[in-house]
Design an enzyme around this catalytic site. Structure first.
Site, PDB file in Angstrom:
ATOM      1  N   ASP A  10      27.254  44.487  31.527  1.00 56.26           N
ATOM      2  CA  ASP A  10      28.316  45.445  31.766  1.00 56.26           C
ATOM      3  C   ASP A  10      29.262  45.337  30.558  1.00 56.26           C
ATOM      4  OD1 ASP A  10      30.191  47.123  33.158  1.00 56.26           O
ATOM      5  OD2 ASP A  10      31.323  45.312  33.637  1.00 56.26           O
ATOM      6  N   LEU A  11      30.074  46.346  30.310  1.00 51.96           N
ATOM      7  CA  LEU A  11      30.971  46.309  29.145  1.00 51.96           C
ATOM      8  C   LEU A  11      32.384  45.825  29.514  1.00 51.96           C
ATOM      9  CD1 LEU A  11      31.539  47.098  26.133  1.00 51.96           C
ATOM     10  CD2 LEU A  11      32.240  49.332  27.010  1.00 51.96           C
ATOM     11  N   ASP A  12      33.069  46.680  30.306  1.00 53.28           N
ATOM     12  CA  ASP A  12      34.482  46.409  30.616  1.00 53.28           C
ATOM     13  C   ASP A  12      34.602  45.159  31.494  1.00 53.28           C
ATOM     14  OD1 ASP A  12      35.608  48.805  29.376  1.00 53.28           O
ATOM     15  OD2 ASP A  12      34.618  49.916  30.965  1.00 53.28           O
ATOM     16  N   THR A  18      39.035  45.430  28.698  1.00 53.51           N
ATOM     17  CA  THR A  18      39.636  46.762  28.655  1.00 53.51           C
ATOM     18  C   THR A  18      40.363  47.085  29.959  1.00 53.51           C
ATOM     19  OG1 THR A  18      37.463  47.487  29.280  1.00 53.51           O
ATOM     20  CG2 THR A  18      38.099  47.929  27.009  1.00 53.51           C
ATOM     21  N   LYS A  46      37.293  48.689  39.389  1.00 52.86           N
ATOM     22  CA  LYS A  46      36.379  48.053  38.422  1.00 52.86           C
ATOM     23  C   LYS A  46      34.941  48.512  38.669  1.00 52.86           C
ATOM     24  CE  LYS A  46      39.059  44.102  37.007  1.00 52.86           C
ATOM     25  NZ  LYS A  46      39.246  42.648  37.041  1.00 52.86           N
ATOM     26  N   GLY A  47      34.298  48.960  37.613  1.00 53.46           N
ATOM     27  CA  GLY A  47      32.898  49.389  37.708  1.00 53.46           C
ATOM     28  C   GLY A  47      32.714  50.790  38.250  1.00 53.46           C
ATOM     29  N   ILE A  48      33.796  51.422  38.647  1.00 48.55           N
ATOM     30  CA  ILE A  48      33.735  52.733  39.303  1.00 48.55           C
ATOM     31  C   ILE A  48      34.005  53.840  38.273  1.00 48.55           C
ATOM     32  CG2 ILE A  48      34.782  54.126  41.164  1.00 48.55           C
ATOM     33  CD1 ILE A  48      33.278  51.614  42.175  1.00 48.55           C
ATOM     34  N   ARG A  50      35.077  57.330  36.253  1.00 47.25           N
ATOM     35  CA  ARG A  50      36.415  57.895  36.052  1.00 47.25           C
ATOM     36  C   ARG A  50      36.847  58.790  37.218  1.00 47.25           C
ATOM     37  NH1 ARG A  50      36.632  60.973  30.645  1.00 47.25           N
ATOM     38  NH2 ARG A  50      35.619  59.028  30.043  1.00 47.25           N
ATOM     39  N   SER A 115      26.731  50.304  31.589  1.00 45.89           N
ATOM     40  CA  SER A 115      28.152  50.518  31.874  1.00 45.89           C
ATOM     41  C   SER A 115      28.400  51.888  32.497  1.00 45.89           C
ATOM     42  CB  SER A 115      28.938  50.419  30.558  1.00 45.89           C
ATOM     43  OG  SER A 115      30.248  50.895  30.725  1.00 45.89           O
ATOM     44  N   ALA A 116      29.397  51.949  33.361  1.00 43.25           N
ATOM     45  CA  ALA A 116      29.787  53.228  33.965  1.00 43.25           C
ATOM     46  C   ALA A 116      30.636  54.052  32.997  1.00 43.25           C
ATOM     47  CB  ALA A 116      30.605  52.961  35.229  1.00 43.25           C
ATOM     48  N   SER A 117      31.059  53.429  31.906  1.00 42.76           N
ATOM     49  CA  SER A 117      32.014  54.096  31.011  1.00 42.76           C
ATOM     50  C   SER A 117      31.364  55.135  30.104  1.00 42.76           C
ATOM     51  CB  SER A 117      32.717  53.050  30.146  1.00 42.76           C
ATOM     52  OG  SER A 117      33.532  53.701  29.182  1.00 42.76           O
ATOM     53  N   ASN A 119      32.932  55.909  27.502  1.00 44.57           N
ATOM     54  CA  ASN A 119      33.486  55.506  26.201  1.00 44.57           C
ATOM     55  C   ASN A 119      32.776  54.281  25.626  1.00 44.57           C
ATOM     56  OD1 ASN A 119      35.731  57.424  26.162  1.00 44.57           O
ATOM     57  ND2 ASN A 119      36.513  56.248  27.900  1.00 44.57           N
ATOM     58  N   LYS A 146      27.422  52.842  39.840  1.00 44.99           N
ATOM     59  CA  LYS A 146      27.352  51.571  40.578  1.00 44.99           C
ATOM     60  C   LYS A 146      28.078  51.786  41.906  1.00 44.99           C
ATOM     61  CE  LYS A 146      27.583  49.208  36.137  1.00 44.99           C
ATOM     62  NZ  LYS A 146      28.366  48.404  35.190  1.00 44.99           N
ATOM     63  N   GLU A 170      27.922  40.860  35.172  1.00 45.13           N
ATOM     64  CA  GLU A 170      28.835  41.835  35.793  1.00 45.13           C
ATOM     65  C   GLU A 170      30.121  41.189  36.288  1.00 45.13           C
ATOM     66  OE1 GLU A 170      29.918  44.616  36.817  1.00 45.13           O
ATOM     67  OE2 GLU A 170      28.345  45.999  36.235  1.00 45.13           O
ATOM     68  N   ASP A 171      31.237  41.901  36.149  1.00 43.35           N
ATOM     69  CA  ASP A 171      32.505  41.384  36.692  1.00 43.35           C
ATOM     70  C   ASP A 171      32.947  42.157  37.939  1.00 43.35           C
ATOM     71  OD1 ASP A 171      33.122  43.762  35.236  1.00 43.35           O
ATOM     72  OD2 ASP A 171      35.236  43.169  35.246  1.00 43.35           O
TER      73      ASP A 171
HETATM   74  C1  BG6 Z   1      33.878  50.920  34.047  1.00 44.61           C
HETATM   75  C2  BG6 Z   1      35.258  50.368  34.325  1.00 44.61           C
HETATM   76  O1  BG6 Z   1      33.205  50.080  33.160  1.00 44.61           O
HETATM   77  O2  BG6 Z   1      33.968  52.230  33.483  1.00 44.61           O
HETATM   78  C3  BG6 Z   1      36.026  51.335  35.198  1.00 44.61           C
HETATM   79  O3  BG6 Z   1      35.137  49.114  34.981  1.00 44.61           O
HETATM   80  C4  BG6 Z   1      36.061  52.702  34.538  1.00 44.61           C
HETATM   81  O4  BG6 Z   1      37.334  50.831  35.385  1.00 44.61           O
HETATM   82  C5  BG6 Z   1      34.640  53.180  34.294  1.00 44.61           C
HETATM   83  O5  BG6 Z   1      36.726  53.644  35.367  1.00 44.61           O
HETATM   84  C6  BG6 Z   1      34.583  54.544  33.615  1.00 44.61           C
HETATM   85  O6  BG6 Z   1      35.119  54.426  32.337  1.00 44.61           O
HETATM   86  P1  BG6 Z   1      35.490  55.625  31.370  1.00 44.61           P
HETATM   87  O7  BG6 Z   1      35.713  54.934  30.061  1.00 44.61           O
HETATM   88  O8  BG6 Z   1      34.285  56.557  31.327  1.00 44.61           O
HETATM   89  O9  BG6 Z   1      36.677  56.319  31.908  1.00 44.61           O
HETATM   90 MG    MG Z   2      33.116  45.682  34.402  1.00 46.19          MG
END
Ligand code: BG6
Ligand code: MG
Length: 219
Positions: A10-12, A18, A46-48, A50, A115-117, A119, A146, A170-171
């Site tokens: 996982d990233l964040d 972050t 966390k992990g959820i 945007r 990662s769910a991000s 970014n 996730k 994973e955190d």
């Molecule tokens: C997850 C974070 O890795 O990414 C969440 O733990 C965040 O807090 C999610 O909402 C989505 O990230 P982003 O960067 O696409 O807004």
């Molecule tokens: Mg995380």
């Protein structure tokens, strides 16, 4: 007994801290709508993804917005978040992560990101970690967030590795659930009291080496 062939990170909160920037940016959204967001409530995000995070925040504040307004608030939050992330440098990589990834490379264990991000790539470039990852599964690729196992199953497929040979780091509670439903060994980064479903939990990578992982995995 399966051996470890791939590690999915996982990233964040695992590679880089972050969460504090996500919190500042979401808190501003809440404040603009007339309520506050506590650090404890931030844990739920966390992990959820945007948009799902925004839905949770709106339910905390008891606020209902139109779809259009939700997209506007989420877009604003992301712009604020990315602005905050500009302060980040390679020094913001969490302690011990680089050493751990170097050790994996030396052992020819494949490395992927799950990662769910949306970014993820931008952040990896900022902290100069993009080069470590053979595959990146991020919020732009997945259709189910996730705790669905999709993110890690895609990573395993990209790395041509069966789930029983994969380890996930994973955190987030949702991320551990995702890893376990994918049939993978889950290493929780954080506290045992929160990450109850993880196979093992460590505080971070500064006192955890690949040799410790191999022992925990039973190799
Ligand atoms: C997850 C974070 O890795 O990414 C969440 O733990 C965040 O807090 C999610 O909402 C989505 O990230 P982003 O960067 O696409 O807004
Ligand atoms: Mg995380």
């Amino acid at each position: 007994m399966p051996s470890i062939q791939a590690c999915l990170f996982d990233l964040d909160g695992v590679i880089v801290d972050t969460a504090r920037f996500h919190y500042i940016a979401w808190r501003k959204v809440a404040n603009d709508l007339g309520f506050d967001l506590s650090l404890g409530q931030n844990e739920l995000l966390k992990g959820i993804s945007r948009m799902e995070s925004l839905d949770i925040i709106l339910s905390i504040g008891g606020v209902v917005l139109s779809e259009e307004e939700k997209i506007r608030r989420a877009t604003e939050k992301n712009a604020h978040y990315l602005e905050l992330c500009q302060q980040m440098t390679p020094d913001d990589t969490l302690p011990g992560v680089r050493v751990f990834l170097d050790e994996l490379k030396a052992k020819d264990i494949k490395i992927g990101l799950g990662s769910a991000s949306k970014n993820a790539r931008i952040i990896l470039v900022r902290i100069d970690m993009l080069k470590y990852f053979e595959t990146i599964v991020d919020g732009n690729r997945i259709t189910r967030g996730k705790p669905d196992p999709q993110v890690f199953l895609m990573g395993a497929e990209d790395l041509l590795t069966a789930p029983e040979h994969c380890v996930v780091f994973e955190d987030a509670v949702a991320g551990i659930e995702s890893a376990k439903s994918a049939g993978m060994f889950a290493v929780g980064i954080g506290h045992k009291s929160i990450l109850t479903e993880a196979d093992i939990v460590v505080a971070g990578f500064d006192e955890f080496r690949v040799a410790d992982l191999l022992v925990a995995f039973g190799e």
